[in-house]
Design an enzyme around this catalytic site. Structure first.
Site, PDB file in Angstrom:
ATOM      1  N   ASN A 150     -26.990  22.350  32.122  1.00 39.93           N
ATOM      2  CA  ASN A 150     -28.042  22.860  33.005  1.00 39.93           C
ATOM      3  C   ASN A 150     -29.213  23.453  32.232  1.00 39.93           C
ATOM      4  O   ASN A 150     -30.379  23.260  32.610  1.00 39.93           O
ATOM      5  CB  ASN A 150     -27.480  23.929  33.934  1.00 39.93           C
ATOM      6  CG  ASN A 150     -27.125  23.418  35.319  1.00 39.93           C
ATOM      7  OD1 ASN A 150     -26.813  24.191  36.208  1.00 39.93           O
ATOM      8  ND2 ASN A 150     -27.150  22.107  35.530  1.00 39.93           N
ATOM      9  N   ASN A 201     -28.978  28.525  39.033  1.00 40.74           N
ATOM     10  CA  ASN A 201     -29.307  27.210  39.574  1.00 40.74           C
ATOM     11  C   ASN A 201     -28.358  26.862  40.711  1.00 40.74           C
ATOM     12  O   ASN A 201     -27.144  26.752  40.494  1.00 40.74           O
ATOM     13  CB  ASN A 201     -29.209  26.149  38.463  1.00 40.74           C
ATOM     14  CG  ASN A 201     -29.351  24.746  39.015  1.00 40.74           C
ATOM     15  OD1 ASN A 201     -30.186  24.487  39.859  1.00 40.74           O
ATOM     16  ND2 ASN A 201     -28.516  23.830  38.552  1.00 40.74           N
ATOM     17  N   HIS A 254     -34.211  18.757  42.997  1.00 41.22           N
ATOM     18  CA  HIS A 254     -33.318  19.920  42.969  1.00 41.22           C
ATOM     19  C   HIS A 254     -33.292  20.605  41.608  1.00 41.22           C
ATOM     20  O   HIS A 254     -33.150  21.817  41.525  1.00 41.22           O
ATOM     21  CB  HIS A 254     -31.914  19.466  43.369  1.00 41.22           C
ATOM     22  CG  HIS A 254     -30.940  20.588  43.565  1.00 41.22           C
ATOM     23  ND1 HIS A 254     -31.156  21.612  44.452  1.00 41.22           N
ATOM     24  CD2 HIS A 254     -29.735  20.848  42.974  1.00 41.22           C
ATOM     25  CE1 HIS A 254     -30.129  22.452  44.427  1.00 41.22           C
ATOM     26  NE2 HIS A 254     -29.268  22.017  43.532  1.00 41.22           N
TER      27      HIS A 254
END
Length: 283
Positions: free
Chosen positions: A45, A102, A263
């Site tokens: 991420n 996130n 996203h």
């Protein structure tokens, strides 16, 4: 700051097993909390953002239990992640910290902020927090996660990845291979099924229908930390109308929407996201 996987990886023992993480930089503590999904972990991420934030903060990228890096623990992945954050902070002697979360990581961060308000200084969420007001539920992205959790395949992985990002050129063969290799590990499949499998989603709906406890998003007024909600305008996993509830309920909430972005805001709108979040955290 240049960061690599090997130079930043760490681990620490807790009373519920080993938590693994990446550490870099110096300054006020900043926890980077990863999302859920196929083949996800903290390093994947935030590896593209860690070097930037490490120039300004003492950064910790925590690997949640159940995603194939830290030791697994029983329970729903979101709830075990909330516990993991406080265990991690206690183990390292971190009294309070900024948090960037996130998607699922944002949900984890607001739950920590509601339960332990003194431990969260400022909070940045990347999609995820809230509940759909106008959009379909489950979302397109959640349906694709459900299909993959029920019957994993490369084709279903690619369909989900294409739903995450606005620009399809960012879906490379290397990204597909990396996520596929991680997703087929037994512990990763177990975590995904626990959140997005057909049986899990059906049980979740039954629980919500019969539970005397309100959903977490209805208690967001308890979040005392100044909060920046960030969203991709083209998010098909967590559509932007989800932000209306936290924007209304969190007392010190503000919002930034990134155009032509899905996203994964920290990936697809990297430079703008880093600039805007840094200004917020240092304000």
């Amino acid at each position: 700051m240049d960061v690599t996987y090997e130079s930043t990886k760490r681990e620490i023992a807790t009373d519920k097993g080993i938590l693994r993480y990446h550490e870099a930089g110096d300054g006020p503590p900043l926890l980077l909390l990863h999302g859920s999904g196929i083949g996800v972990n903290g390093w994947r991420n935030y590896r593209g953002n860690l070097g930037f934030y490490a120039n300004h903060f003492h950064c910790y990228v925590l690997e949640f239990p159940g995603f194939g890096v830290s030791d697994p623990v029983p329970g729903h992945p979101v709830l075990t992640a909330v516990d993991a954050v406080t265990r991690f902070m206690d183990a390292l002697g971190i009294d309070s910290a900024h948090m960037i979360g996130n998607s699922m990581g944002g949900v984890v961060a607001v739950n920590v902020a509601m339960r332990h308000p003194d431990r969260v200084h400022k909070l940045v969420s990347i999609g995820g927090v809230g509940a759909g007001v106008f959009s379909a539920d489950p979302s397109e992205g959640t349906r694709l996660l459900q299909h993959f959790a029920d019957e994993p395949s490369r084709e279903r992985l690619q369909q989900w990845l294409e739903c995450m990002i606005y620009d399809p050129k960012l879906i490379t063969d290397d990204l597909i291979e990396e996520r596929w290799t991680a997703a087929i590990r037994p512990e990763a499949q177990q975590a995904l099924k626990a959140m997005y499998g057909s049986e899990a989603l059906a049980l979740q709906q039954q629980f919500l229908a019969g539970s005397p406890n309100p959903p977490y998003w209805s208690m967001l007024h308890k979040v005392q930390a100044p909060t920046l909600l960030t969203w991709g305008a083209n998010d098909r996993q967590c559509p932007p109308d989800m932000a209306l509830i936290p924007l209304r309920l969190i007392p010190e909430a503000e919002m930034h929407v990134f155009p032509h972005c899905g996203h994964w805001v920290m990936y697809e709108a990297k430079t703008a996201f880093e600039r805007i979040t840094l200004e917020f955290l240092q304000r």
